[in-house]
Design an enzyme around this catalytic site. Sequence first.
Site, PDB file in Angstrom:
ATOM      1  N   HIS A 132      -1.400  -5.518   1.455  1.00  0.00           N
ATOM      2  CA  HIS A 132      -2.525  -6.524   1.406  1.00  0.00           C
ATOM      3  C   HIS A 132      -2.144  -8.006   0.432  1.00  0.00           C
ATOM      4  O   HIS A 132      -1.380  -7.658  -0.448  1.00  0.00           O
ATOM      5  CB  HIS A 132      -3.562  -5.594   0.784  1.00  0.00           C
ATOM      6  CG  HIS A 132      -4.637  -5.144   1.413  1.00  0.00           C
ATOM      7  ND1 HIS A 132      -4.683  -3.724   1.682  1.00  0.00           N
ATOM      8  CD2 HIS A 132      -5.424  -5.651   2.478  1.00  0.00           C
ATOM      9  CE1 HIS A 132      -5.523  -3.497   2.500  1.00  0.00           C
ATOM     10  NE2 HIS A 132      -6.093  -4.776   3.180  1.00  0.00           N
ATOM     11  N   CYS A 165      -7.558  -2.233   8.141  1.00  0.00           N
ATOM     12  CA  CYS A 165      -6.183  -2.336   7.644  1.00  0.00           C
ATOM     13  C   CYS A 165      -5.739  -0.975   7.434  1.00  0.00           C
ATOM     14  O   CYS A 165      -4.648  -0.869   7.860  1.00  0.00           O
ATOM     15  CB  CYS A 165      -6.159  -3.240   6.247  1.00  0.00           C
ATOM     16  SG  CYS A 165      -6.358  -5.119   6.818  1.00  0.00           S
ATOM     17  N   ARG A 187     -17.641  -0.656   6.221  1.00  0.00           N
ATOM     18  CA  ARG A 187     -18.729  -1.219   5.509  1.00  0.00           C
ATOM     19  C   ARG A 187     -19.372  -2.339   6.406  1.00  0.00           C
ATOM     20  O   ARG A 187     -20.765  -2.543   6.374  1.00  0.00           O
ATOM     21  CB  ARG A 187     -18.320  -1.801   4.322  1.00  0.00           C
ATOM     22  CG  ARG A 187     -19.519  -2.299   3.596  1.00  0.00           C
ATOM     23  CD  ARG A 187     -18.988  -2.769   2.163  1.00  0.00           C
ATOM     24  NE  ARG A 187     -17.838  -3.669   2.433  1.00  0.00           N
ATOM     25  CZ  ARG A 187     -18.025  -4.952   2.642  1.00  0.00           C
ATOM     26  NH1 ARG A 187     -19.058  -5.575   2.608  1.00  0.00           N
ATOM     27  NH2 ARG A 187     -16.847  -5.702   2.695  1.00  0.00           N
ATOM     28  N   GLU A 243       0.764  -1.162   0.117  1.00  0.00           N
ATOM     29  CA  GLU A 243      -0.195  -0.088   0.035  1.00  0.00           C
ATOM     30  C   GLU A 243       0.948   1.305  -0.140  1.00  0.00           C
ATOM     31  O   GLU A 243       1.864   1.181   0.517  1.00  0.00           O
ATOM     32  CB  GLU A 243      -0.985   0.016   1.371  1.00  0.00           C
ATOM     33  CG  GLU A 243      -1.992  -1.229   1.134  1.00  0.00           C
ATOM     34  CD  GLU A 243      -2.999  -1.094   0.188  1.00  0.00           C
ATOM     35  OE1 GLU A 243      -2.991   0.001  -0.432  1.00  0.00           O
ATOM     36  OE2 GLU A 243      -3.595  -1.993  -0.031  1.00  0.00           O
TER      37      GLU A 243
HETATM   38  N1  PCA Z   1      -8.210  -7.065   5.977  1.00  0.00           N
HETATM   39  C1  PCA Z   1      -9.176  -6.284   6.482  1.00  0.00           C
HETATM   40  C2  PCA Z   1      -9.189  -5.944   8.156  1.00  0.00           C
HETATM   41  C3  PCA Z   1      -8.292  -7.240   8.470  1.00  0.00           C
HETATM   42  C4  PCA Z   1      -7.775  -8.024   7.201  1.00  0.00           C
HETATM   43  O1  PCA Z   1      -7.166  -9.121   7.025  1.00  0.00           O
HETATM   44  C5  PCA Z   1      -8.930  -4.983   5.833  1.00  0.00           C
HETATM   45  O2  PCA Z   1      -8.446  -4.949   4.604  1.00  0.00           O
HETATM   46  O3  PCA Z   1      -9.172  -3.890   6.336  1.00  0.00           O
END
Ligand code: PCA
Length: 210
Positions: free
Chosen positions: A166, A143, A90, A80
């Site tokens: 991610h 996240c 959401r 990111e």
């Molecule tokens: N993904 C979520 C929160 C925890 C995770 O593994 C996110 O992208 O916010």
Amino acid sequence: MTRALVTGFVPFAGDTANPSGDAVRLLAASWSGPAALVTAILPVSFDGAAAALRSLIDEHRPDVVIATGLAGDRGGITPERIAVNLADARIPDNDGAQPIDAPSVPGAPAAFFATLPVKAIVADLRAAGVPASVSHSAGTFVCNHVMFHALHATTGVAGVRAGFVHVPWTTDHRADAVVSTADVARALALVLETTLRTPVDPPLVGGALS
Ligand code: PCA
């Protein structure tokens, strides 16, 4: 010795698995690289994850912080670029909290850029055959919130770099996935190794229209 903190998450949204947490466990078991590695699996809780991450940073004083989480719709590993100061859920988190249009840190800047070398990370992952691209939105759920806290806690602290990666669903859980959980663990080791040897991110092509 350089210290690195790498985190993943527990399952959320009714799922029984989260490949980010599983990959971080595999990474912890296999890491033999040039840094002392601390790993943790964070709760999918706005308050709980931010507090846990901040106390891990206070306790271990890492030089590198790499938080990871699941973004199930991604086609690869996506470092990111930016965390926004916005919690806009959401769905409720695992504690039932659902902040809407709330700042992650009241009074803090609107956003922070990752201080990880995201372009070099993508280049090295692709060179290793791992599908990867820079992402310009970590969303507005837990996240992004954790990434914002990591950068709020470390930006401007000399020598400390932080960011978020991610990861997609894996072949261990989805037949149409493009990577296995073991692949993700190896990719996270590469992310850490690239970060350790890349003090300044090179200006590689990697922008996006969205
Ligand atoms: N993904 C979520 C929160 C925890 C995770 O593994 C996110 O992208 O916010």
